[in-house]
Design an enzyme around this catalytic site. Structure first.
Site, mmCIF file in Angstrom:
data_model
loop_
_atom_site.group_PDB
_atom_site.id
_atom_site.type_symbol
_atom_site.label_atom_id
_atom_site.label_comp_id
_atom_site.label_asym_id
_atom_site.label_seq_id
_atom_site.Cartn_x
_atom_site.Cartn_y
_atom_site.Cartn_z
ATOM 1 N N GLY A 12 0.859 -1.178 0.000
ATOM 2 C CA GLY A 12 0.000 0.000 0.000
ATOM 3 C C GLY A 12 0.895 1.227 0.000
ATOM 4 N N GLY A 14 -0.072 4.294 -0.397
ATOM 5 C CA GLY A 14 -0.915 5.464 -0.184
ATOM 6 C C GLY A 14 -0.287 6.341 0.884
ATOM 7 N N ARG A 92 -14.977 3.498 10.898
ATOM 8 C CA ARG A 92 -13.985 2.517 10.440
ATOM 9 C C ARG A 92 -14.694 1.263 9.923
ATOM 10 N NH1 ARG A 92 -11.667 4.971 15.111
ATOM 11 N NH2 ARG A 92 -9.742 6.047 14.610
ATOM 12 N N ASP A 152 -2.936 5.325 19.192
ATOM 13 C CA ASP A 152 -3.907 5.869 20.154
ATOM 14 C C ASP A 152 -3.204 6.328 21.435
ATOM 15 O OD1 ASP A 152 -6.032 5.364 18.413
ATOM 16 O OD2 ASP A 152 -6.242 3.305 19.119
ATOM 17 N N ARG A 155 -1.484 9.601 20.801
ATOM 18 C CA ARG A 155 -2.447 10.715 20.843
ATOM 19 C C ARG A 155 -2.788 11.076 22.295
ATOM 20 N NH1 ARG A 155 -6.044 8.418 15.801
ATOM 21 N NH2 ARG A 155 -4.888 9.494 14.184
ATOM 22 N N HIS A 179 -9.707 -0.290 18.331
ATOM 23 C CA HIS A 179 -9.362 0.995 17.726
ATOM 24 C C HIS A 179 -10.678 1.606 17.249
ATOM 25 C CE1 HIS A 179 -7.052 4.010 15.694
ATOM 26 N NE2 HIS A 179 -7.413 3.629 14.489
#
Ligand code: A3D
Length: 312
Positions: A12, A14, A92, A152, A155, A179
């Site tokens: 990936g 991205g 999600r 998480d 954060r 999550h």
């Protein structure tokens, strides 16, 4: 790769995969990093752009981009970021139907080419996608792990540091569970330089921090509108990969397949664990309060609903 050399594959190319590739080469944690994507030219272009920063940033590992899964052969660690990301208004879970097919096909490819690798899954909804990778790869639970708790918890630590006006690196705090909205930022274990935050902050302020942590991803999606967070998620996955590649035995909250730990069986859930060159070396189990147990059960129910939707 040859003896002693380390190879990291990132599937990936991205936003998250590109950030992870950048962090990984900057940290010189693998001899070769391979970035793979189905879109022709995308991983090649991204890899070349990052590689050309080497003279300025001083890293020396190799980085290549490819549309061929064959180039991931014999990787030590594979980070899966392939799949759709959230847009405003999406949960999600909304990503599940599309991403389960992508994670199934990616896992089948990479697992057969690197049968001894550790797989780190980032694709959302993470707790169900890591279960998908576990089932499809047939790898032991030690070698399939989900990234979410590291992000998480970062954060959570960041918001605590902001409110207290202290260095984020002096904040130690743990987020367990799913999550998603039911994640469990543990308050009684959160400390600043060893001092409990409960002694420093009023209850209402702590509640605000918890709310911000639980909705940290959505806040960023709301600003970006076209996608979700990528810089810190990329770094969080890379921290996990680095601990495995360098056998650092870092203690991190990650999604692991539980077989009785914390009284939970048969689901992936975020728990503190030790990551070394064999993957998950140990889950650090400790007594929870009855409120914490109840909150974790909410996570279990939510993850079970997601897993049921994968049809696996
Ligand atoms: P994005 O920038 O859209 O990149 C996804 C990439 O996957 C695209 O380049 C696609 O071409 C590629 N892709 C699709 N199918 C395949 C395939 N079969 N093989 C190889 N590549 C493929 O998304 P993003 O990088 O922002 O996010 C990637 C995923 O990570 C999403 O599912 C996000 O929700 C998730 N994510 C999870 C967290 C966690 O904390 C768990 C954080 C941030 C993002």
């Amino acid at each position: 790769m040859e003896d002693g050399k380390k190879k990291l594959a990132i599937v990936g190319a991205g936003a998250v995969g590109t950030a992870a590739a950048h962090w990984a080469v900057s940290r010189c944690m693998a001899d070769l990093v391979v970035l793979v994507d189905v879109v022709e030219g995308l991983p090649q272009g991204k890899a070349l752009d990052i590689a050309q920063s080497a003279p300025l940033s001083g890293f020396h590992g190799r980085l290549s981009g490819s549309n061929d899964y064959g180039d991931t052969k014999d990787s030590d660690v594979i980070i899966i970021t392939a799949g759709l990301a959230r847009k405003p208004g999406m949960s999600r879970e909304d990503l599940l139907a599309k991403n389960v097919g992508i994670v199934k096909s990616v896992t089948a490819e990479v697992a057969s080419l690197s049968p001894k690798a550790c797989i780190i899954v980032v694709t959302n909804p993470i707790d169900a996608m890591v279960y998908t990778a576990f089932k499809i790869s047939g790898f032991p639970r030690q070698r399939v792990v989900g990234m979410a708790g590291v992000l998480d918890s970062a954060r959570y630590r960041f918001f605590i540091a902001q409110v207290l006006g202290v260095s984020p690196s002096d904040v130690n705090a743990l987020v367990m569970g799913i999550h998603g909205d039911h994640m469990l930022p543990l308050v009684r274990l959160a400390t600043v330089g060893g001092v409990p935050i409960e002694a420093l902050l009023p209850k209402e302020e702590i509640e605000r921090i918890i709310h911000k942590t639980q909705h940290g991803g959505a806040e960023i999606v709301g600003h970006l509108k076209t996608g979700s967070a990528f810089t810190t998620p990329g770094l969080a996955a890379v921290e996990m990969a680095e601990s495995i590649l360098k056998n650092q035995k870092r203690v991190m909250p990650c999604a692991a397949y539980l077989e009785g730990e914390f009284g939970i069986n048969g689901v992936f859930l975020g728990v503190p664990l030790v990551l070394g060159d064999k993957g998950i070396e140990r889950i650090l189990e400790f007594p929870l309060t009855s409120e914490e147990k109840d909150a974790l059960q909410e996570s279990v129910l939510a993850v079970k609903r997601q897993v049921a939707a994968t049809g696996l």
